[in-house]
Design a protein around this motif. Structure first.
Motif, PDB file in Angstrom:
ATOM      1  N   TYR A   1       0.830  -1.197   0.000  1.00  0.00           N
ATOM      2  CA  TYR A   1       0.000   0.000   0.000  1.00  0.00           C
ATOM      3  C   TYR A   1       0.872   1.258   0.000  1.00  0.00           C
ATOM      4  CZ  TYR A   1      -3.275  -3.499   1.719  1.00  0.00           C
ATOM      5  OH  TYR A   1      -4.044  -4.622   1.853  1.00  0.00           O
TER       6      TYR A   1
ATOM      7  N   TYR B   1       0.486   5.417   1.211  1.00  0.00           N
ATOM      8  CA  TYR B   1      -0.280   6.429   1.929  1.00  0.00           C
ATOM      9  C   TYR B   1       0.464   7.754   1.816  1.00  0.00           C
ATOM     10  CZ  TYR B   1      -2.232   2.226   4.019  1.00  0.00           C
ATOM     11  OH  TYR B   1      -2.808   1.002   4.194  1.00  0.00           O
TER      12      TYR B   1
ATOM     13  N   TYR C   1      -3.743   0.726  -3.206  1.00  0.00           N
ATOM     14  CA  TYR C   1      -3.817  -0.534  -2.491  1.00  0.00           C
ATOM     15  C   TYR C   1      -3.477  -1.702  -3.415  1.00  0.00           C
ATOM     16  CZ  TYR C   1      -8.550  -0.949  -4.473  1.00  0.00           C
ATOM     17  OH  TYR C   1      -9.628  -1.013  -5.317  1.00  0.00           O
ATOM     18  N   GLU C   2      -2.956  -2.743  -2.823  1.00  0.00           N
ATOM     19  CA  GLU C   2      -2.561  -3.947  -3.559  1.00  0.00           C
ATOM     20  C   GLU C   2      -1.744  -3.596  -4.800  1.00  0.00           C
ATOM     21  OE1 GLU C   2      -5.812  -6.706  -4.006  1.00  0.00           O
ATOM     22  OE2 GLU C   2      -6.432  -6.395  -1.925  1.00  0.00           O
TER      23      GLU C   2
ATOM     24  N   TYR D   1       4.308   7.139   2.474  1.00  0.00           N
ATOM     25  CA  TYR D   1       4.717   5.897   3.134  1.00  0.00           C
ATOM     26  C   TYR D   1       4.240   4.694   2.329  1.00  0.00           C
ATOM     27  CZ  TYR D   1       5.277   8.683   7.445  1.00  0.00           C
ATOM     28  OH  TYR D   1       5.658   9.611   8.381  1.00  0.00           O
TER      29      TYR D   1
ATOM     30  N   MET E   1       3.578   0.540   2.827  1.00  0.00           N
ATOM     31  CA  MET E   1       3.293  -0.370   3.931  1.00  0.00           C
ATOM     32  C   MET E   1       3.001  -1.751   3.391  1.00  0.00           C
ATOM     33  SD  MET E   1       0.184  -0.645   6.675  1.00  0.00           S
ATOM     34  CE  MET E   1      -0.627  -1.899   5.676  1.00  0.00           C
TER      35      MET E   1
ATOM     36  N   PHE F   1       1.988 -10.193   9.416  1.00  0.00           N
ATOM     37  CA  PHE F   1       2.036  -9.480  10.686  1.00  0.00           C
ATOM     38  C   PHE F   1       3.448  -9.624  11.246  1.00  0.00           C
ATOM     39  CE2 PHE F   1      -2.134  -8.011  11.268  1.00  0.00           C
ATOM     40  CZ  PHE F   1      -3.036  -8.973  10.802  1.00  0.00           C
ATOM     41  N   PRO F   2       3.972  -8.577  11.882  1.00  0.00           N
ATOM     42  CA  PRO F   2       3.400  -7.238  12.024  1.00  0.00           C
ATOM     43  C   PRO F   2       3.460  -6.448  10.721  1.00  0.00           C
ATOM     44  CG  PRO F   2       5.627  -7.263  12.890  1.00  0.00           C
ATOM     45  CD  PRO F   2       5.317  -8.672  12.502  1.00  0.00           C
ATOM     46  N   TYR F   3       2.376  -5.733  10.395  1.00  0.00           N
ATOM     47  CA  TYR F   3       2.433  -4.836   9.265  1.00  0.00           C
ATOM     48  C   TYR F   3       3.617  -3.883   9.473  1.00  0.00           C
ATOM     49  CZ  TYR F   3      -2.490  -6.110   8.293  1.00  0.00           C
ATOM     50  OH  TYR F   3      -3.660  -6.771   8.008  1.00  0.00           O
TER      51      TYR F   3
ATOM     52  N   PHE G   1       5.700  -0.309   7.964  1.00  0.00           N
ATOM     53  CA  PHE G   1       5.758   0.870   7.107  1.00  0.00           C
ATOM     54  C   PHE G   1       7.208   1.150   6.689  1.00  0.00           C
ATOM     55  CE2 PHE G   1       1.515   2.665   7.417  1.00  0.00           C
ATOM     56  CZ  PHE G   1       1.016   2.109   8.583  1.00  0.00           C
TER      57      PHE G   1
ATOM     58  N   GLN H   1      10.093   4.146   5.902  1.00  0.00           N
ATOM     59  CA  GLN H   1      10.484   5.282   6.753  1.00  0.00           C
ATOM     60  C   GLN H   1       9.772   6.573   6.383  1.00  0.00           C
ATOM     61  OE1 GLN H   1      12.350   3.540   4.495  1.00  0.00           O
ATOM     62  NE2 GLN H   1      14.521   3.797   5.032  1.00  0.00           N
TER      63      GLN H   1
ATOM     64  N   LEU I   1       5.260   6.272  10.817  1.00  0.00           N
ATOM     65  CA  LEU I   1       4.123   5.487  11.264  1.00  0.00           C
ATOM     66  C   LEU I   1       4.570   4.115  11.757  1.00  0.00           C
ATOM     67  CD1 LEU I   1       1.784   6.312   8.246  1.00  0.00           C
ATOM     68  CD2 LEU I   1       1.723   7.347  10.526  1.00  0.00           C
TER      69      LEU I   1
ATOM     70  N   TRP J   1       2.744   0.477  12.989  1.00  0.00           N
ATOM     71  CA  TRP J   1       1.566  -0.358  13.243  1.00  0.00           C
ATOM     72  C   TRP J   1       1.650  -0.935  14.650  1.00  0.00           C
ATOM     73  CZ3 TRP J   1       1.350  -5.616  14.305  1.00  0.00           C
ATOM     74  CH2 TRP J   1       0.057  -6.179  14.315  1.00  0.00           C
TER      75      TRP J   1
ATOM     76  N   ARG K   1      -3.542  -9.368  16.925  1.00  0.00           N
ATOM     77  CA  ARG K   1      -2.124  -9.402  16.593  1.00  0.00           C
ATOM     78  C   ARG K   1      -1.480  -8.115  17.081  1.00  0.00           C
ATOM     79  NH1 ARG K   1      -1.531 -13.698  12.852  1.00  0.00           N
ATOM     80  NH2 ARG K   1       0.691 -13.504  13.340  1.00  0.00           N
ATOM     81  N   TYR K   2      -0.220  -8.204  17.500  1.00  0.00           N
ATOM     82  CA  TYR K   2       0.451  -7.050  18.104  1.00  0.00           C
ATOM     83  C   TYR K   2       1.869  -6.874  17.580  1.00  0.00           C
ATOM     84  CZ  TYR K   2      -3.311  -7.363  21.531  1.00  0.00           C
ATOM     85  OH  TYR K   2      -4.547  -7.403  22.131  1.00  0.00           O
ATOM     86  N   ALA K   3       2.322  -5.629  17.616  1.00  0.00           N
ATOM     87  CA  ALA K   3       3.743  -5.352  17.412  1.00  0.00           C
ATOM     88  C   ALA K   3       4.507  -5.862  18.632  1.00  0.00           C
ATOM     89  CB  ALA K   3       3.967  -3.857  17.236  1.00  0.00           C
TER      90      ALA K   3
ATOM     91  N   HIS L   1      -7.292  -2.543   3.703  1.00  0.00           N
ATOM     92  CA  HIS L   1      -6.318  -1.592   3.169  1.00  0.00           C
ATOM     93  C   HIS L   1      -6.011  -0.419   4.091  1.00  0.00           C
ATOM     94  CE1 HIS L   1      -7.668  -3.854  -0.239  1.00  0.00           C
ATOM     95  NE2 HIS L   1      -8.684  -3.085  -0.524  1.00  0.00           N
TER      96      HIS L   1
END
Lengths: 112, 115
Positions: free
Chosen positions: A39, A41, A54-55, A92, A94, A99-101, A103, A105, B45, B47, B59-61, B101
């Motif tokens: 993605y 942003y 997106y995607e 950004y 992402m 997981f974890p998502y 980003f 820098q 940013l 997450w 789910r967590y960082a 998204h």
């Protein structure tokens, strides 16, 4: 965890000229379901981030067609065909495949 | 239209607790997963956490696991973030954002951890 690396970290562009931002991931973002959850942003000064792409390459509702996304696997690019003054902000990438998502820098776009 | 409104931020001492809320409107809240994302002052940013539409599969960082807990009340269209044992490095603007998204973000609420 996936590491997302954006280049450049800052960009100064003359209005009407193109701009390009690269985003590289440390692992392929191709999900087993066949989608690639990459993605883009933008966060304008004093505002919340907003979704652009997106995607990899689908423009979100209301996003001007001068914005485009491309790439696959680990290498992705956001392009602005003709930069306008309103495009100033921090961009950004992402990843949302794992997981974890994570980003990138952020890339600060300024107008010359 | 789709709207997310965070609340509950403030100043808290290290080791203290806070609960953030995110009120959703304009969409079927119980259909979508939700996330918290934070931004430290002058930084990028990060997450923080995700929860599935039915309240499962949290789910967590790594940086917050065991201290921050995401939850939701679909009957109230509200997302929560319970923050315990807060540290100075948790100081940030906290945004709630919806799947898919991360296509809509709230205005954010500032949490400051300081003695």
């Amino acid at each position: 965890d996936i590491v997302m690396t954006q280049t450049p970290l800052s960009l100064s562009v003359t209005p009407g000229q193109p701009a390009s931002i690269s985003c590289k991931s440390s692992l392929s973002l191709l999900h087993p379901n066949g989608n690639t959850f990459l993605y883009w942003y933008v966060q304008k000064s004093g505002q919340s981030p907003q979704l652009l792409i997106y995607e990899v390459s689908s423009r979100f509702s209301g996003v001007p067609d001068r914005f485009s996304g491309s790439g696959s696997g680990t290498d992705f690019t956001l392009k602005i065909s003709r930069v306008e003054a309103e495009d100033v902000g921090v961009y950004y990438c992402m990843e949302g495949t794992y997981f974890p998502y994570t980003f990138g820098q952020g890339t600060k776009l300024e107008i010359k | 239209q789709v709207q997310l409104v965070e609340s509950g931020g403030g100043v808290v001492q290290p080791g203290g607790s806070l609960r953030l809320s995110c009120a959703a409107s304009g969409f079927n809240f119980d259909t979508w997963g939700m996330n918290w994302v934070r931004q430290a002052p002058g930084k990028g940013l990060e997450w923080v956490a995700f929860i599935r539409s039915n309240g499962t599969n949290e789910r967590y960082a790594d940086s917050v696991r065991g201290r921050l807990t995401i939850s939701r009340d679909n009957s109230k269209d509200t997302l929560y973030l319970q923050m315990n044992n807060l540290r100075a490095e948790d100081t940030a603007v906290y945004y709630c954002t919806k799947e898919p998204h991360l296509d809509c973000w709230g205005q954010g609420t500032l949490v400051t951890v300081s003695s």
